[in-house]
Write a protein that holds these residues in place. Sequence first.
Motif, PDB file in Angstrom:
ATOM      1  N   MET A   1       0.838  -1.181   0.000  1.00 28.91           N
ATOM      2  CA  MET A   1       0.000   0.000   0.000  1.00 28.91           C
ATOM      3  C   MET A   1       0.887   1.250   0.000  1.00 28.91           C
ATOM      4  O   MET A   1       1.832   1.365   0.772  1.00 28.91           O
ATOM      5  N   THR A   2       0.569   2.180  -0.886  1.00 30.71           N
ATOM      6  CA  THR A   2       1.333   3.429  -0.988  1.00 30.71           C
ATOM      7  C   THR A   2       0.558   4.557  -0.330  1.00 30.71           C
ATOM      8  O   THR A   2      -0.656   4.699  -0.515  1.00 30.71           O
ATOM      9  N   LEU A  20       6.686  12.734   2.015  1.00 35.04           N
ATOM     10  CA  LEU A  20       7.300  11.440   1.734  1.00 35.04           C
ATOM     11  C   LEU A  20       6.291  10.505   1.091  1.00 35.04           C
ATOM     12  O   LEU A  20       5.124  10.459   1.491  1.00 35.04           O
ATOM     13  N   THR A  21       6.744   9.745   0.112  1.00 39.04           N
ATOM     14  CA  THR A  21       5.969   8.627  -0.420  1.00 39.04           C
ATOM     15  C   THR A  21       6.437   7.372   0.293  1.00 39.04           C
ATOM     16  O   THR A  21       7.636   7.067   0.305  1.00 39.04           O
ATOM     17  N   SER A  25       6.614   0.025   4.728  1.00 43.50           N
ATOM     18  CA  SER A  25       7.391   0.723   5.757  1.00 43.50           C
ATOM     19  C   SER A  25       8.623   1.394   5.160  1.00 43.50           C
ATOM     20  O   SER A  25       9.526   1.802   5.887  1.00 43.50           O
ATOM     21  N   ARG A  26       8.640   1.541   3.825  1.00 42.70           N
ATOM     22  CA  ARG A  26       9.821   2.069   3.149  1.00 42.70           C
ATOM     23  C   ARG A  26       9.502   3.398   2.472  1.00 42.70           C
ATOM     24  O   ARG A  26       8.494   3.535   1.772  1.00 42.70           O
ATOM     25  N   VAL A  27      10.373   4.381   2.688  1.00 39.42           N
ATOM     26  CA  VAL A  27      10.241   5.675   2.018  1.00 39.42           C
ATOM     27  C   VAL A  27      10.827   5.541   0.617  1.00 39.42           C
ATOM     28  O   VAL A  27      12.008   5.252   0.447  1.00 39.42           O
ATOM     29  N   THR A  28      10.005   5.748  -0.390  1.00 40.19           N
ATOM     30  CA  THR A  28      10.459   5.555  -1.771  1.00 40.19           C
ATOM     31  C   THR A  28      10.685   6.860  -2.517  1.00 40.19           C
ATOM     32  O   THR A  28      11.301   6.864  -3.591  1.00 40.19           O
ATOM     33  N   ALA A  29      10.208   7.979  -1.977  1.00 46.00           N
ATOM     34  CA  ALA A  29      10.414   9.264  -2.643  1.00 46.00           C
ATOM     35  C   ALA A  29      10.184  10.382  -1.644  1.00 46.00           C
ATOM     36  O   ALA A  29       9.525  10.198  -0.611  1.00 46.00           O
ATOM     37  N   ALA A  30      10.755  11.542  -1.952  1.00 42.60           N
ATOM     38  CA  ALA A  30      10.554  12.732  -1.131  1.00 42.60           C
ATOM     39  C   ALA A  30      10.457  13.943  -2.050  1.00 42.60           C
ATOM     40  O   ALA A  30      11.246  14.086  -2.986  1.00 42.60           O
ATOM     41  N   ARG A  31       9.492  14.781  -1.783  1.00 39.62           N
ATOM     42  CA  ARG A  31       9.374  16.040  -2.519  1.00 39.62           C
ATOM     43  C   ARG A  31       9.074  17.151  -1.522  1.00 39.62           C
ATOM     44  O   ARG A  31       8.707  16.900  -0.371  1.00 39.62           O
ATOM     45  N   GLY A  32       9.227  18.385  -1.941  1.00 39.99           N
ATOM     46  CA  GLY A  32       8.943  19.506  -1.065  1.00 39.99           C
ATOM     47  C   GLY A  32       7.462  19.613  -0.770  1.00 39.99           C
ATOM     48  O   GLY A  32       6.615  19.374  -1.645  1.00 39.99           O
TER      49      GLY A  32
END
Length: 808
Positions: A1-2, A20-21, A25-32
């Motif tokens: 699940m995302t 954060l995306t 339990s894993r962070v796969t992306a980050a944007r402002g």
Amino acid sequence: MTRTALRICPLCEATCGLTLTVEGSRVTAARGDRDDVFSRGFICPKGASFGALDADPDRLRVPLVRRGGELREASWEEAFAAVADGIRPLVERYGPGVVGVVLGNPNVHTVAGALYPPVLIGALGTRAVFTASTLDQMPKHVSSGLLFGDANAIPVPDLDRTDHLLLIGANPVESNGSLCTAPDFPGRLKALRARGGTLTVIDPRRTRTAKLADRHVAIRPGTDALLLAAVAHVLFEEGLTDLGALAAHVEGVDELRATLRDFTPESVAPACDVDAATTRSLARELVAAPTAAVYARIGSCTVAHGTLASWLVDVLNVLTGNLDRPGGALFPQAATDKTPRPAGPGRGFALGRWRSRVSGHPEAKGELPLAALAEEIDTGVAGGGVPAAGAGTAAGAGTAAGAGTPAAGAGTVAGAGTAAAGSGTPVAGAGTAAAPAGAEAHPLRALVAVAANPVLSAPDGDRLDKALASLDFMVSVDPYLNETSRHAHVVLPPPPPAQSPHHDFAFNALAVRNQVRYTRPAVPLEPGRMAETEIMARLILAVTGAGTGTGTGPGGTDPAAVDDMVIGQTLRRAVREPHSPVHGRDPGELTALLTGADGPERRLDLMLRLGPYGDGFGARPDGLTLDKLLAHPHGIDLGPLRPRLPQPLKTRSGKVELLPGPIAADLPRLRRALADRPAGLVLVGRRHLRSNNSWMHNIPALTGGSNRCTLHLHPEDAARLGVRDGAAVRVKGAGGEVTVPAEVTDSVRPGVVSLPHGWGHDRPGTRLSHAATDPGVNVNQLLDGSLLDPLSGNAVLNGVPVTLTPTP
């Protein structure tokens, strides 16, 4: 699940909001986070790499305990028991002074690093406190303490409203700002110029920041204080001083005028390599601008006259009437600051309340120079170490002692206000503060290092490396087995950032706009992990003998006891203070009103409620509480910086003391520097956008490109020495030598070479697999640690002489 989750970025002082995306339990992306009230969607490469740092496979996941000479995985209970068994016998035999505490830069980037080190130091009762502040910003703390009576009262430039910014020894386009928290600092500089303002940069390198400037002055390294003194001289000489509304709050103007008489533009020009006409223009432009601010950072702090340079920055802001006014330099007001006290005289700021055991270095803000750590371990019993006349106990200095975890910088954890309150009182079982006068002083036999890697960050890492290996016991709170933690007998690894909450206690007190934000963990703790706040609370219990188990039964004390102790002490003090919104109330009743999921959140709620915007536990119904902050996940805007004088002043006079005694006593040393001329090359550091000291070189996305460990060398110097671009060159200083590839570039002025900080990942016994593939060299090995700014104890890292030899 995302899903998505919000998180304040902990990777530099800009404190940008991230979205954060998260997959599982894993962070796969980050944007402002475009809705963040402060950063408005800005993100830099470090923030974009949040997921990679969070998931770094080299991060430790369970404690390590040394058995049979090797670090082996252990349970948390075994680890804390080993801490107690290692620390307590040494304290009981030799006294608390044999235990040192070292706090590194990342402390100011975590909730745990803000809340618990002051309590740890107070509980241990040691004066042997060393932090990254004395490698970075301690001169600014000392100058602020002497000028304003409060080492943490640091005015910041009002970037969004100023008409003229004079920037000295700072490269915020790549550092994102330091002692000035400003998301999108580059954008703010561009906006300054777009609205018709002026940017002047003084730096021996043509940095990316200097390339944006209207004027770049390529000063000779280490001479900032001379140039600033000459600018102040011009203001007096030409009748340009105008304190305006500040005049009623300032003393010592005439004395300052007299003492700066010798620093004419003509007299400083040969030392600074800045012509007199330029110096006079700098002064006149400051006065001519409708508003102006002078801002200086690490290049002006980490030099032989760092405190004088830091002092003169604020002197210029005062003399031009730009201190404490919009568009000038103002004092931020963080939501977790203590309840503002009424304006009036305070206790002032004292230096040298005690001295280091070996070389007799005076303390500053409760800290000893980190450059002196090795000698405090490897040098036998010596004199010194006794309190100066009238010095308080180390425990009494608990708040100040815990204040210096930089930053970087940062180093203003005591800006956490009531977080440090009560830290001067030992937890049950803690030893007394320090050896009394006349008692034998022992070498350090044990060390508690929290997020610190001084083998790379402090001068003469080789000596410190050997000294750490000789300790009877060392515990390191660190996610990595790095060049320093590899010496520990116990390593306690905190979880990744996504599994931790975040509030910027330190950096909000340095922000260019008042605001408050808090994010809970984006990802639940993995099984077997322990929250960093709990690690620190249990560490305090272990070193004091109050408990080592990880349960709440007979095997140990509930770590919540540490938070309860601080809350109780803070409220008991608050109800006794006449200016407090809870004056005269029952501390127990107030404690019952606190909210939060755990002890750290309850402490945050306490600080918000007692702070300048707080609800005062019902006294101001519209005020801040933790519940109100949680209802605003993108933060709450508290408005632009406002004039605050005289309220922040804590000097004995209740005024800005423009010429403090220690400053006046150090000025003859600056006069002697008028005759200094470096005979050869001098070394300066370098900052890269994708780096923050030594703790990000294990992330592939943050290395390579411009973030490489090379020696910048001007073409004229390269031709004279026979150095080819890309060829290896041997660099030698007082502390040793390194061999590094040369990068010939005109971005550095002739006579100056530049090496970045934080490299040298080639020591055995570490677990930094990516960093080891391109280890670079440790620039601080070129230093022997003997060069310190005498007022602050800050290591001199810039403007030091070196020699270059091409390798065959």
